[in-house]
Design a protein around this motif. Sequence first.
Motif, PDB file in Angstrom:
ATOM      1  N   VAL A   4      33.999  29.057  30.717  1.00 22.97           N
ATOM      2  CA  VAL A   4      33.958  29.100  32.174  1.00 22.97           C
ATOM      3  C   VAL A   4      34.549  27.835  32.784  1.00 22.97           C
ATOM      4  O   VAL A   4      35.317  27.893  33.760  1.00 22.97           O
ATOM      5  CB  VAL A   4      32.513  29.312  32.662  1.00 22.97           C
ATOM      6  N   GLY A   5      34.205  26.678  32.215  1.00 23.48           N
ATOM      7  CA  GLY A   5      34.718  25.435  32.765  1.00 23.48           C
ATOM      8  C   GLY A   5      36.232  25.369  32.743  1.00 23.48           C
ATOM      9  O   GLY A   5      36.871  24.936  33.724  1.00 23.48           O
ATOM     10  N   GLN A   6      36.827  25.808  31.658  1.00 24.08           N
ATOM     11  CA  GLN A   6      38.291  25.814  31.564  1.00 24.08           C
ATOM     12  C   GLN A   6      38.912  26.794  32.553  1.00 24.08           C
ATOM     13  O   GLN A   6      39.939  26.509  33.169  1.00 24.08           O
ATOM     14  CB  GLN A   6      38.698  26.164  30.135  1.00 24.08           C
ATOM     15  N   ARG A   7      38.266  27.954  32.718  1.00 22.68           N
ATOM     16  CA  ARG A   7      38.785  28.926  33.683  1.00 22.68           C
ATOM     17  C   ARG A   7      38.665  28.412  35.116  1.00 22.68           C
ATOM     18  O   ARG A   7      39.550  28.637  35.944  1.00 22.68           O
ATOM     19  CB  ARG A   7      38.046  30.260  33.535  1.00 22.68           C
ATOM     20  N   ILE A   8      37.560  27.740  35.409  1.00 20.46           N
ATOM     21  CA  ILE A   8      37.398  27.171  36.753  1.00 20.46           C
ATOM     22  C   ILE A   8      38.490  26.140  37.025  1.00 20.46           C
ATOM     23  O   ILE A   8      39.112  26.139  38.094  1.00 20.46           O
ATOM     24  CB  ILE A   8      36.001  26.535  36.910  1.00 20.46           C
ATOM     25  N   ALA A   9      38.744  25.259  36.066  1.00 15.61           N
ATOM     26  CA  ALA A   9      39.766  24.232  36.246  1.00 15.61           C
ATOM     27  C   ALA A   9      41.135  24.860  36.482  1.00 15.61           C
ATOM     28  O   ALA A   9      41.892  24.422  37.363  1.00 15.61           O
ATOM     29  CB  ALA A   9      39.800  23.308  35.030  1.00 15.61           C
ATOM     30  N   ALA A  10      41.432  25.914  35.717  1.00 19.97           N
ATOM     31  CA  ALA A  10      42.730  26.576  35.873  1.00 19.97           C
ATOM     32  C   ALA A  10      42.851  27.235  37.240  1.00 19.97           C
ATOM     33  O   ALA A  10      43.879  27.100  37.926  1.00 19.97           O
ATOM     34  CB  ALA A  10      42.926  27.601  34.757  1.00 19.97           C
ATOM     35  N   GLU A  11      41.809  27.954  37.655  1.00 21.52           N
ATOM     36  CA  GLU A  11      41.856  28.634  38.954  1.00 21.52           C
ATOM     37  C   GLU A  11      41.862  27.636  40.109  1.00 21.52           C
ATOM     38  O   GLU A  11      42.499  27.864  41.139  1.00 21.52           O
ATOM     39  CB  GLU A  11      40.656  29.583  39.091  1.00 21.52           C
ATOM     40  N   ARG A  12      41.163  26.540  39.940  1.00 25.28           N
ATOM     41  CA  ARG A  12      41.157  25.506  40.979  1.00 25.28           C
ATOM     42  C   ARG A  12      42.559  24.948  41.192  1.00 25.28           C
ATOM     43  O   ARG A  12      42.999  24.749  42.345  1.00 25.28           O
ATOM     44  CB  ARG A  12      40.188  24.396  40.579  1.00 25.28           C
ATOM     45  N   LYS A  13      43.258  24.715  40.092  1.00 22.73           N
ATOM     46  CA  LYS A  13      44.622  24.174  40.206  1.00 22.73           C
ATOM     47  C   LYS A  13      45.567  25.202  40.812  1.00 22.73           C
ATOM     48  O   LYS A  13      46.444  24.859  41.613  1.00 22.73           O
ATOM     49  CB  LYS A  13      45.104  23.731  38.827  1.00 22.73           C
ATOM     50  N   ILE A  14      45.396  26.465  40.456  1.00 20.86           N
ATOM     51  CA  ILE A  14      46.222  27.521  41.047  1.00 20.86           C
ATOM     52  C   ILE A  14      46.004  27.581  42.551  1.00 20.86           C
ATOM     53  O   ILE A  14      46.936  27.793  43.338  1.00 20.86           O
ATOM     54  CB  ILE A  14      45.897  28.881  40.395  1.00 20.86           C
ATOM     55  N   ALA A  15      44.737  27.378  42.968  1.00 20.21           N
ATOM     56  CA  ALA A  15      44.405  27.417  44.403  1.00 20.21           C
ATOM     57  C   ALA A  15      44.819  26.142  45.130  1.00 20.21           C
ATOM     58  O   ALA A  15      44.709  26.064  46.364  1.00 20.21           O
ATOM     59  CB  ALA A  15      42.905  27.643  44.570  1.00 20.21           C
ATOM     60  N   GLY A  16      45.271  25.136  44.381  1.00 23.04           N
ATOM     61  CA  GLY A  16      45.699  23.892  44.997  1.00 23.04           C
ATOM     62  C   GLY A  16      44.551  23.039  45.499  1.00 23.04           C
ATOM     63  O   GLY A  16      44.708  22.283  46.475  1.00 23.04           O
ATOM     64  N   LEU A  17      43.404  23.138  44.834  1.00 24.01           N
ATOM     65  CA  LEU A  17      42.222  22.393  45.269  1.00 24.01           C
ATOM     66  C   LEU A  17      41.918  21.244  44.313  1.00 24.01           C
ATOM     67  O   LEU A  17      42.060  21.382  43.099  1.00 24.01           O
ATOM     68  CB  LEU A  17      41.006  23.318  45.328  1.00 24.01           C
ATOM     69  N   GLY A  18      41.489  20.118  44.884  1.00 21.99           N
ATOM     70  CA  GLY A  18      40.963  19.036  44.074  1.00 21.99           C
ATOM     71  C   GLY A  18      39.516  19.332  43.709  1.00 21.99           C
ATOM     72  O   GLY A  18      38.881  20.231  44.268  1.00 21.99           O
ATOM     73  N   GLN A  19      38.977  18.576  42.786  1.00 25.60           N
ATOM     74  CA  GLN A  19      37.595  18.814  42.356  1.00 25.60           C
ATOM     75  C   GLN A  19      36.612  18.606  43.499  1.00 25.60           C
ATOM     76  O   GLN A  19      35.657  19.383  43.658  1.00 25.60           O
ATOM     77  CB  GLN A  19      37.248  17.893  41.183  1.00 25.60           C
ATOM     78  N   GLN A  20      36.824  17.567  44.320  1.00 25.06           N
ATOM     79  CA  GLN A  20      35.915  17.342  45.442  1.00 25.06           C
ATOM     80  C   GLN A  20      35.981  18.482  46.449  1.00 25.06           C
ATOM     81  O   GLN A  20      34.949  18.912  46.990  1.00 25.06           O
ATOM     82  CB  GLN A  20      36.253  16.020  46.138  1.00 25.06           C
ATOM     83  N   GLN A  21      37.172  18.985  46.704  1.00 27.20           N
ATOM     84  CA  GLN A  21      37.306  20.103  47.652  1.00 27.20           C
ATOM     85  C   GLN A  21      36.546  21.335  47.171  1.00 27.20           C
ATOM     86  O   GLN A  21      35.832  21.978  47.942  1.00 27.20           O
ATOM     87  CB  GLN A  21      38.789  20.450  47.830  1.00 27.20           C
ATOM     88  N   LEU A  22      36.692  21.667  45.895  1.00 25.37           N
ATOM     89  CA  LEU A  22      36.011  22.848  45.372  1.00 25.37           C
ATOM     90  C   LEU A  22      34.503  22.631  45.359  1.00 25.37           C
ATOM     91  O   LEU A  22      33.734  23.536  45.720  1.00 25.37           O
ATOM     92  CB  LEU A  22      36.509  23.177  43.963  1.00 25.37           C
ATOM     93  N   ALA A  23      34.071  21.454  44.960  1.00 28.81           N
ATOM     94  CA  ALA A  23      32.634  21.171  44.936  1.00 28.81           C
ATOM     95  C   ALA A  23      32.037  21.314  46.330  1.00 28.81           C
ATOM     96  O   ALA A  23      30.956  21.898  46.502  1.00 28.81           O
ATOM     97  CB  ALA A  23      32.389  19.768  44.396  1.00 28.81           C
ATOM     98  N   THR A  24      32.741  20.823  47.337  1.00 24.98           N
ATOM     99  CA  THR A  24      32.251  20.923  48.717  1.00 24.98           C
ATOM    100  C   THR A  24      32.174  22.374  49.159  1.00 24.98           C
ATOM    101  O   THR A  24      31.178  22.803  49.756  1.00 24.98           O
ATOM    102  CB  THR A  24      33.165  20.126  49.662  1.00 24.98           C
ATOM    103  N   ARG A  25      33.205  23.153  48.875  1.00 22.85           N
ATOM    104  CA  ARG A  25      33.216  24.561  49.275  1.00 22.85           C
ATOM    105  C   ARG A  25      32.118  25.360  48.566  1.00 22.85           C
ATOM    106  O   ARG A  25      31.556  26.297  49.140  1.00 22.85           O
ATOM    107  CB  ARG A  25      34.583  25.184  48.979  1.00 22.85           C
TER     108      ARG A  25
END
Length: 385
Positions: A4-25
Amino acid sequence: MANVGQRIAAERKIAGLGQQQLATRANYSLSMLKAVEQGREPASTGFISAVAKALKVTPEHLTGAPYDDGKPLSDAVNQLSVLLAEGRYARAIDPGAIAALEAELEAAQRLYRSDRTRQTIEALPDLIRRLHGAVRESSGDAKARANTLLTSAYVLAEWSVRRTGHLLLALPALDLADTYAPDADDPRYGAFSALARARVLIHYGESAVAAQLIDSAIDTADTSRAGMVLAGYSHLTAAINEARKLDYDGALAHVHQAREYATHTGETDIYMTAFGPLNVEIHTHAIELEAGDPHRAALEGTTLTHPTNAAPTRIAHHWQDNARAWLMSGKPDKALAALNKARAAAPQQTRLHPAVRETVYGIASAQRRQSDGLLGFASWLGATL
């Protein structure tokens, strides 16, 4: 195989989000997101739902569910898929006696409770077609009873496909349960169907609509034993909804309400709820893990006792949660021991549950050297470390 962690990282990058942005959302801490992406923390069900919603993907897209458990399960799911596609136009067959249909439904429910979910799915299409025949051929009280059984069968179908990870089939099953519930001879089945829908909405992170459905179910309850079971089960569902929002106090308040009802109802499986003091206690540990103190959840969860006739799938789910709690407490060996307890209680359910795989990946990350016990469990699970 990605976790799951690897998939989240991949999808986050596809969405153009930084880690802080995704964590906040997702309304989680940056440290938690980093830990999950790096494989140091297992992703909780609530975390997966929140992150999936923020990324505009389904939780299954992140977990990789449903998992391949062999051709028999695929064949069973395919037959049920055809039936659900037919919907209210389902091809009906000769129903036979209502009493026989009721006995077969109870047998299918026992299969589900005893961790034979594939066999449950195999039994449902023929049974549901005959129940459609009973609804079309009957009148008066017999027709109302047939509608009750048909509603219950569709709810059982929804539970079964959700347990096996086929969430897209849950939605038509719920729609059909809602269709036949108003004509059932038990007026509580409408509320019961709504609760099943609320659980799916919780899975997708839609807590507001889920809360509305739960509140409506609570409002319909009365002081009969069945009514109190419905109310208590509703409060347990609400507790999970609040915990997924990280509202610890709100979740505990609902658990307290459920415990009050359980003192009056005792242990019962009315409406297939397995409601009673044991289920309340299991939910208490789950709430502590999801929104409270994982170390406390690990310690107190280990002391759980239960009668020998307790539903094995309910017990297995507790040990799956306890395993994750131990892992989050920095005790990977104890986490693996808890997973083996889950496997012993309900192997089919344990093999198909996404949280189990995440815990296994987390144990592998935490162990300096992967133990033979972990490698054997992963091999049985079908997971590649």
